[in-house]
Design a protein around this motif. Structure first.
Motif, short mmCIF file in Angstrom:
data_model
loop_
_atom_site.label_atom_id
_atom_site.label_comp_id
_atom_site.label_asym_id
_atom_site.label_seq_id
_atom_site.Cartn_x
_atom_site.Cartn_y
_atom_site.Cartn_z
N LYS A 169 40.81 43.86 43.71
CA LYS A 169 39.34 43.78 43.62
C LYS A 169 38.75 43.26 44.91
CE LYS A 169 37.21 42.30 40.06
NZ LYS A 169 36.73 41.55 38.89
N ASN A 170 39.36 42.21 45.44
CA ASN A 170 38.91 41.69 46.72
C ASN A 170 40.02 40.89 47.37
OD1 ASN A 170 38.57 38.77 45.99
ND2 ASN A 170 37.07 39.64 44.58
N PHE B 224 38.29 38.06 57.46
CA PHE B 224 38.54 39.41 56.95
C PHE B 224 38.22 39.45 55.47
CE2 PHE B 224 41.22 42.44 54.71
CZ PHE B 224 40.91 43.61 55.39
N GLU B 225 37.64 40.56 55.02
CA GLU B 225 37.48 40.80 53.60
C GLU B 225 37.48 42.29 53.32
OE1 GLU B 225 33.98 39.10 51.82
OE2 GLU B 225 32.73 39.65 53.52
N ALA B 226 38.05 42.64 52.19
CA ALA B 226 38.12 44.03 51.75
C ALA B 226 37.97 44.05 50.24
CB ALA B 226 39.44 44.66 52.17
N PHE B 227 37.47 45.16 49.72
CA PHE B 227 37.18 45.28 48.30
C PHE B 227 37.74 46.59 47.73
CE2 PHE B 227 33.86 42.81 50.33
CZ PHE B 227 33.83 41.67 49.55
N ASP B 228 38.18 46.51 46.49
CA ASP B 228 38.59 47.68 45.71
C ASP B 228 39.49 48.65 46.48
OD1 ASP B 228 37.20 46.92 43.35
OD2 ASP B 228 35.34 47.52 44.33
N PHE B 229 40.72 48.21 46.73
CA PHE B 229 41.69 49.09 47.38
C PHE B 229 43.03 48.99 46.65
CE2 PHE B 229 42.00 45.05 49.53
CZ PHE B 229 43.35 44.89 49.83
N GLN B 230 43.90 49.90 46.96
CA GLN B 230 45.19 50.00 46.29
C GLN B 230 46.25 49.20 47.05
OE1 GLN B 230 45.59 51.63 43.27
NE2 GLN B 230 43.37 51.49 43.51
#
Length: 107
Positions: free
Chosen positions: A42-43, A55-61
């Motif tokens: 989710k994050n 760094f931040e990222a959302f909704d990835f596999q």
């Protein structure tokens, strides 16, 4: 007759504690590696020692290294240091679990 059913809820995932973004093709990204039990990350947030989000990222596999952190902050190489992460991972059974820890960036 009876049937006994055991559900293995072991969550198989791997979050590295060190990475080296030096473009040698090995350990160049910080991301989550896991099985098909993971629905989505989710994050994912990574913080420096002062608490700033680098760094931040959302909704990835899972296993998608290009969605992970490449060791850069504000378009520049981040310093070799220990960083703290916080991740929310949703599993195929709908449960979400928070993972925290630290990762060493080595140049």
């Amino acid at each position: 007759a009876s049937l006994e059913l055991f559900v293995d809820e072991t969550r198989r995932l791997y979050i590295p504690n060190v990475f080296s973004p030096n473009n040698d093709g090995m350990n160049d990204y910080f991301t989550v590696y896991g099985s098909d039990m993971i629905q989505t990350i989710k994050n994912m947030r990574v913080f420096n020692r002062y608490g700033a989000i680098v760094f931040e990222a959302f909704d990835f596999q899972p296993d998608d290294e290009l969605k992970g952190w490449d060791g850069r902050f504000n378009q520049q190489e981040a310093a070799s240091d220990v960083y703290v992460y916080l991740m929310e991972i949703t599993f195929i059974n709908g449960e979400t679990q928070v993972y925290t820890g630290d990762v060493s960036l080595m140049r």
